[in-house]
Design a protein around this motif. Structure first.
Motif, PDB file in Angstrom:
ATOM      1  N   PRO A  76      24.606 -27.677 -16.228  1.00  0.00           N
ATOM      2  CA  PRO A  76      24.717 -29.078 -15.778  1.00  0.00           C
ATOM      3  C   PRO A  76      23.855 -29.371 -14.556  1.00  0.00           C
ATOM      4  CG  PRO A  76      26.889 -28.162 -16.251  1.00  0.00           C
ATOM      5  CD  PRO A  76      25.926 -27.019 -16.326  1.00  0.00           C
ATOM      6  N   ASP A  77      23.154 -30.489 -14.586  1.00  0.00           N
ATOM      7  CA  ASP A  77      22.293 -30.868 -13.461  1.00  0.00           C
ATOM      8  C   ASP A  77      23.075 -31.018 -12.161  1.00  0.00           C
ATOM      9  OD1 ASP A  77      20.160 -30.881 -15.179  1.00  0.00           O
ATOM     10  OD2 ASP A  77      20.167 -33.056 -15.502  1.00  0.00           O
ATOM     11  N   ALA A  78      24.348 -31.361 -12.281  1.00  0.00           N
ATOM     12  CA  ALA A  78      25.166 -31.586 -11.082  1.00  0.00           C
ATOM     13  C   ALA A  78      25.280 -30.330 -10.228  1.00  0.00           C
ATOM     14  CB  ALA A  78      26.560 -32.078 -11.483  1.00  0.00           C
ATOM     15  N   LEU A  79      25.122 -29.147 -10.834  1.00  0.00           N
ATOM     16  CA  LEU A  79      25.232 -27.914 -10.067  1.00  0.00           C
ATOM     17  C   LEU A  79      24.141 -27.824  -9.006  1.00  0.00           C
ATOM     18  CD1 LEU A  79      26.718 -25.176  -9.765  1.00  0.00           C
ATOM     19  CD2 LEU A  79      25.039 -24.206 -11.348  1.00  0.00           C
ATOM     20  N   SER A  80      22.994 -28.433  -9.266  1.00  0.00           N
ATOM     21  CA  SER A  80      21.882 -28.367  -8.313  1.00  0.00           C
ATOM     22  C   SER A  80      22.206 -29.061  -6.996  1.00  0.00           C
ATOM     23  CB  SER A  80      20.615 -28.973  -8.922  1.00  0.00           C
ATOM     24  OG  SER A  80      20.799 -30.349  -9.200  1.00  0.00           O
ATOM     25  N   GLY A  81      23.264 -29.845  -6.973  1.00  0.00           N
ATOM     26  CA  GLY A  81      23.655 -30.530  -5.745  1.00  0.00           C
ATOM     27  C   GLY A  81      24.009 -29.574  -4.622  1.00  0.00           C
ATOM     28  N   ILE A  82      24.471 -28.358  -4.951  1.00  0.00           N
ATOM     29  CA  ILE A  82      24.848 -27.410  -3.897  1.00  0.00           C
ATOM     30  C   ILE A  82      23.621 -26.834  -3.196  1.00  0.00           C
ATOM     31  CG2 ILE A  82      26.976 -26.794  -5.098  1.00  0.00           C
ATOM     32  CD1 ILE A  82      25.669 -24.136  -5.862  1.00  0.00           C
ATOM     33  N   VAL A  83      22.446 -27.074  -3.769  1.00  0.00           N
ATOM     34  CA  VAL A  83      21.199 -26.602  -3.166  1.00  0.00           C
ATOM     35  C   VAL A  83      20.399 -27.745  -2.568  1.00  0.00           C
ATOM     36  CG1 VAL A  83      18.965 -25.513  -3.633  1.00  0.00           C
ATOM     37  CG2 VAL A  83      21.040 -24.590  -4.670  1.00  0.00           C
ATOM     38  N   TYR A  84      20.257 -28.819  -3.323  1.00  0.00           N
ATOM     39  CA  TYR A  84      19.311 -29.876  -2.945  1.00  0.00           C
ATOM     40  C   TYR A  84      19.932 -31.017  -2.139  1.00  0.00           C
ATOM     41  CZ  TYR A  84      16.289 -27.366  -6.134  1.00  0.00           C
ATOM     42  OH  TYR A  84      15.552 -26.390  -6.739  1.00  0.00           O
ATOM     43  N   THR A  85      21.251 -31.029  -1.980  1.00  0.00           N
ATOM     44  CA  THR A  85      21.873 -31.989  -1.081  1.00  0.00           C
ATOM     45  C   THR A  85      21.512 -31.616   0.359  1.00  0.00           C
ATOM     46  OG1 THR A  85      23.728 -32.315  -2.593  1.00  0.00           O
ATOM     47  CG2 THR A  85      24.067 -32.982  -0.306  1.00  0.00           C
ATOM     48  N   THR A  86      21.234 -32.612   1.185  1.00  0.00           N
ATOM     49  CA  THR A  86      20.881 -32.339   2.581  1.00  0.00           C
ATOM     50  C   THR A  86      21.876 -32.978   3.536  1.00  0.00           C
ATOM     51  OG1 THR A  86      19.420 -34.264   2.714  1.00  0.00           O
ATOM     52  CG2 THR A  86      18.423 -32.171   2.040  1.00  0.00           C
ATOM     53  N   VAL A  87      22.072 -32.352   4.659  1.00  0.00           N
ATOM     54  CA  VAL A  87      22.909 -32.881   5.733  1.00  0.00           C
ATOM     55  C   VAL A  87      22.060 -32.891   6.991  1.00  0.00           C
ATOM     56  CG1 VAL A  87      25.013 -32.600   7.093  1.00  0.00           C
ATOM     57  CG2 VAL A  87      24.994 -31.951   4.669  1.00  0.00           C
ATOM     58  N   LEU A  88      21.768 -34.089   7.504  1.00  0.00           N
ATOM     59  CA  LEU A  88      20.885 -34.248   8.655  1.00  0.00           C
ATOM     60  C   LEU A  88      19.528 -33.583   8.402  1.00  0.00           C
ATOM     61  CD1 LEU A  88      23.437 -33.575  11.558  1.00  0.00           C
ATOM     62  CD2 LEU A  88      22.690 -35.782  10.641  1.00  0.00           C
ATOM     63  N   GLY A  89      19.095 -33.670   7.161  1.00  0.00           N
ATOM     64  CA  GLY A  89      17.794 -33.119   6.796  1.00  0.00           C
ATOM     65  C   GLY A  89      17.785 -31.638   6.495  1.00  0.00           C
ATOM     66  N   ILE A  90      18.940 -30.977   6.618  1.00  0.00           N
ATOM     67  CA  ILE A  90      19.037 -29.540   6.365  1.00  0.00           C
ATOM     68  C   ILE A  90      19.648 -29.324   4.996  1.00  0.00           C
ATOM     69  CG2 ILE A  90      19.962 -27.337   7.182  1.00  0.00           C
ATOM     70  CD1 ILE A  90      20.169 -28.587   9.959  1.00  0.00           C
ATOM     71  N   PRO A  91      19.017 -28.529   4.119  1.00  0.00           N
ATOM     72  CA  PRO A  91      19.567 -28.283   2.782  1.00  0.00           C
ATOM     73  C   PRO A  91      20.964 -27.670   2.842  1.00  0.00           C
ATOM     74  CG  PRO A  91      17.297 -27.537   2.915  1.00  0.00           C
ATOM     75  CD  PRO A  91      17.713 -27.876   4.308  1.00  0.00           C
ATOM     76  N   ALA A  92      21.797 -28.036   1.874  1.00  0.00           N
ATOM     77  CA  ALA A  92      23.185 -27.579   1.863  1.00  0.00           C
ATOM     78  C   ALA A  92      23.293 -26.060   1.762  1.00  0.00           C
ATOM     79  CB  ALA A  92      23.943 -28.236   0.702  1.00  0.00           C
ATOM     80  N   ASN A  93      22.376 -25.432   1.014  1.00  0.00           N
ATOM     81  CA  ASN A  93      22.473 -23.969   0.875  1.00  0.00           C
ATOM     82  C   ASN A  93      22.180 -23.252   2.190  1.00  0.00           C
ATOM     83  OD1 ASN A  93      19.754 -24.643   0.812  1.00  0.00           O
ATOM     84  ND2 ASN A  93      19.225 -23.175  -0.793  1.00  0.00           N
ATOM     85  N   VAL A  94      21.287 -23.805   3.004  1.00  0.00           N
ATOM     86  CA  VAL A  94      20.998 -23.212   4.313  1.00  0.00           C
ATOM     87  C   VAL A  94      22.197 -23.378   5.244  1.00  0.00           C
ATOM     88  CG1 VAL A  94      19.518 -23.337   6.357  1.00  0.00           C
ATOM     89  CG2 VAL A  94      18.512 -23.564   4.070  1.00  0.00           C
ATOM     90  N   ILE A  95      22.830 -24.549   5.194  1.00  0.00           N
ATOM     91  CA  ILE A  95      24.033 -24.769   6.003  1.00  0.00           C
ATOM     92  C   ILE A  95      25.129 -23.795   5.600  1.00  0.00           C
ATOM     93  CG2 ILE A  95      25.886 -26.412   6.481  1.00  0.00           C
ATOM     94  CD1 ILE A  95      23.822 -28.643   6.295  1.00  0.00           C
ATOM     95  N   PHE A  96      25.295 -23.598   4.284  1.00  0.00           N
ATOM     96  CA  PHE A  96      26.302 -22.645   3.809  1.00  0.00           C
ATOM     97  C   PHE A  96      26.011 -21.251   4.343  1.00  0.00           C
ATOM     98  CE2 PHE A  96      27.755 -19.377   0.904  1.00  0.00           C
ATOM     99  CZ  PHE A  96      29.081 -19.716   0.712  1.00  0.00           C
ATOM    100  N   LEU A  97      24.743 -20.838   4.314  1.00  0.00           N
ATOM    101  CA  LEU A  97      24.371 -19.508   4.790  1.00  0.00           C
ATOM    102  C   LEU A  97      24.732 -19.338   6.266  1.00  0.00           C
ATOM    103  CD1 LEU A  97      22.852 -16.808   4.169  1.00  0.00           C
ATOM    104  CD2 LEU A  97      20.805 -17.923   5.097  1.00  0.00           C
ATOM    105  N   LEU A  98      24.404 -20.327   7.080  1.00  0.00           N
ATOM    106  CA  LEU A  98      24.696 -20.240   8.512  1.00  0.00           C
ATOM    107  C   LEU A  98      26.202 -20.201   8.774  1.00  0.00           C
ATOM    108  CD1 LEU A  98      21.992 -22.718   9.873  1.00  0.00           C
ATOM    109  CD2 LEU A  98      21.919 -20.209   9.845  1.00  0.00           C
ATOM    110  N   LEU A  99      26.965 -21.012   8.032  1.00  0.00           N
ATOM    111  CA  LEU A  99      28.426 -21.014   8.186  1.00  0.00           C
ATOM    112  C   LEU A  99      29.025 -19.681   7.749  1.00  0.00           C
ATOM    113  CD1 LEU A  99      29.346 -24.628   6.978  1.00  0.00           C
ATOM    114  CD2 LEU A  99      29.314 -23.753   9.331  1.00  0.00           C
ATOM    115  N   LEU A 100      28.458 -19.105   6.687  1.00  0.00           N
ATOM    116  CA  LEU A 100      28.934 -17.801   6.216  1.00  0.00           C
ATOM    117  C   LEU A 100      28.711 -16.735   7.280  1.00  0.00           C
ATOM    118  CD1 LEU A 100      29.983 -15.913   3.973  1.00  0.00           C
ATOM    119  CD2 LEU A 100      27.618 -15.719   3.163  1.00  0.00           C
ATOM    120  N   TYR A 101      27.536 -16.734   7.899  1.00  0.00           N
ATOM    121  CA  TYR A 101      27.259 -15.752   8.936  1.00  0.00           C
ATOM    122  C   TYR A 101      28.149 -15.972  10.149  1.00  0.00           C
ATOM    123  CZ  TYR A 101      23.477 -13.115   6.867  1.00  0.00           C
ATOM    124  OH  TYR A 101      22.765 -12.248   6.078  1.00  0.00           O
TER     125      TYR A 101
END
Length: 322
Positions: free
Chosen positions: A154-179
């Motif tokens: 499903p195309d909707a799954l790509s939202g966890i990667v390509y959604t941005t928050v303040l210009g930062i991709p969601a997957n990068v934010i997840f990585l930083l929060l995980l660390y």
């Protein structure tokens, strides 16, 4: 002379001896060198590209850090990623996205649980157990997928990667929060201190009344679950689940953790060091690509850097104790 002025040089020396500070210095040195060799390295697009490339291996490296801190090793994470990716792809045919992701992560955690029990309860060698799990996982990935990639994600799954928050991709934010979460756990909780204690001296930890069995199993559960999380982000980018996915992922994860200063004997290392190790690995690969270095030579270059980093660390430690 005040006590503060006397203690300041000592504090600066302790900071300079900090493993994370030395690794950060190495990362900055590599960044400067690559920026001089390629005008494209420090561009905004490439920096975001480096961060994006750090997500998958960075997630796996968190779990690997937990395992290595206990003196173990997990060679199965690449195969677990491939297998749980296939499970995710199959589950998405009939289940909502959150449920399918949960099924994949639970599958990874279960595989890690089996490995952890075999290692901690039955006393089998981590290398042998996870090597066996690596073969089983890859075999099941081929069987479940019918030896072909699963498309129609499903195309909707790509939202966890390509959604941005303040210009930062969601997957990068997840990585930083995980660390941040992993660092907080290892630094401030009894469980985190127990993991270090198990890796430093298992018998002493047991004599101190710590739950050695549980905290020897837990890192493998975390490693398996995070392998599934990592492959979820990878699948979200390409919208396809391949049984070959995750091939040699375990080597990159181990390298990042070791470059970050962790000891394969256990008991020494940090989550911050692992993050720096991940960034060093990704920057080197990214820089070599920008410089047009053949992929066949990239492995040799990265392997040489890993060995030199370990040798430099060993020499530094030797000088510090003599």
């Amino acid at each position: 002379m005040s006590d503060a002025s006397v203690n300041r040089p000592a504090g600066i020396r302790r900071l300079a001896r900090s493993l994370e500070v030395r690794m950060l210095g190495l990362a900055l040195l590599i960044a400067v060198g690559l920026s001089l060799l390629s005008p494209y390295f420090l561009t905004q697009n490439n920096i975001f590209n480096i961060l994006d490339q750090s997500v998958v291996i960075g997630i796996v490296a968190v779990g690997m850090t937990f395992v290595i801190l206990t003196g173990g090793i997990d060679l199965s994470v690449g195969s677990v990623a491939g297998l749980t990716g296939i499970i995710l792809g199959l589950a998405l045919r009939d289940l909502p996205i959150p449920v399918a992701i949960l099924a994949a992560v639970a599958s990874g955690a279960f595989i890690g649980l089996v490995s952890g029990v075999l290692v901690a309860f039955f006393g089998l060698a981590p290398f042998v157990v996870t090597l066996g799990m690596m073969a089983i996982g890859r075999s099941l990935a081929y069987i479940f997928s019918g030896q072909t990639a699963i498309s129609g994600i499903p195309d909707a799954l790509s939202g966890i990667v390509y959604t941005t928050v303040l210009g930062i991709p969601a997957n990068v934010i997840f990585l930083l929060l995980l660390y941040l979460a992993a660092w907080s756990y290892l630094t401030y909780t009894k469980g985190g201190r127990t993991i270090y204690a198990v890796g430093s001296n298992r018998e002493a930890a047991r004599a101190a009344g710590l739950n050695v069995l549980a905290y020897s199993i837990l890192p493998y559960v975390i490693s398996g679950a995070l392998a599934a999380v990592a492959i979820t982000f990878s699948i979200a980018q390409i919208l396809s689940a391949d049984p070959l996915a995750g091939n040699q992922m375990e080597l990159d994860a181990i390298a990042a953790v070791v470059i970050g200063g962790a000891s394969l004997a256990g008991g020494r290392g940090s989550i911050i060091g692992t993050l720096i190790g991940v960034l060093i690995m990704v920057m080197i690969r990214n820089g070599l690509n920008l410089l047009g270095v053949s992929p066949f030579w990239q492995g040799s270059a990265i392997g040489s850097i890993i060995i030199l980093a370990l040798l430099a660390e060993r020499l530094f430690n030797w000088r510090s104790t003599h």
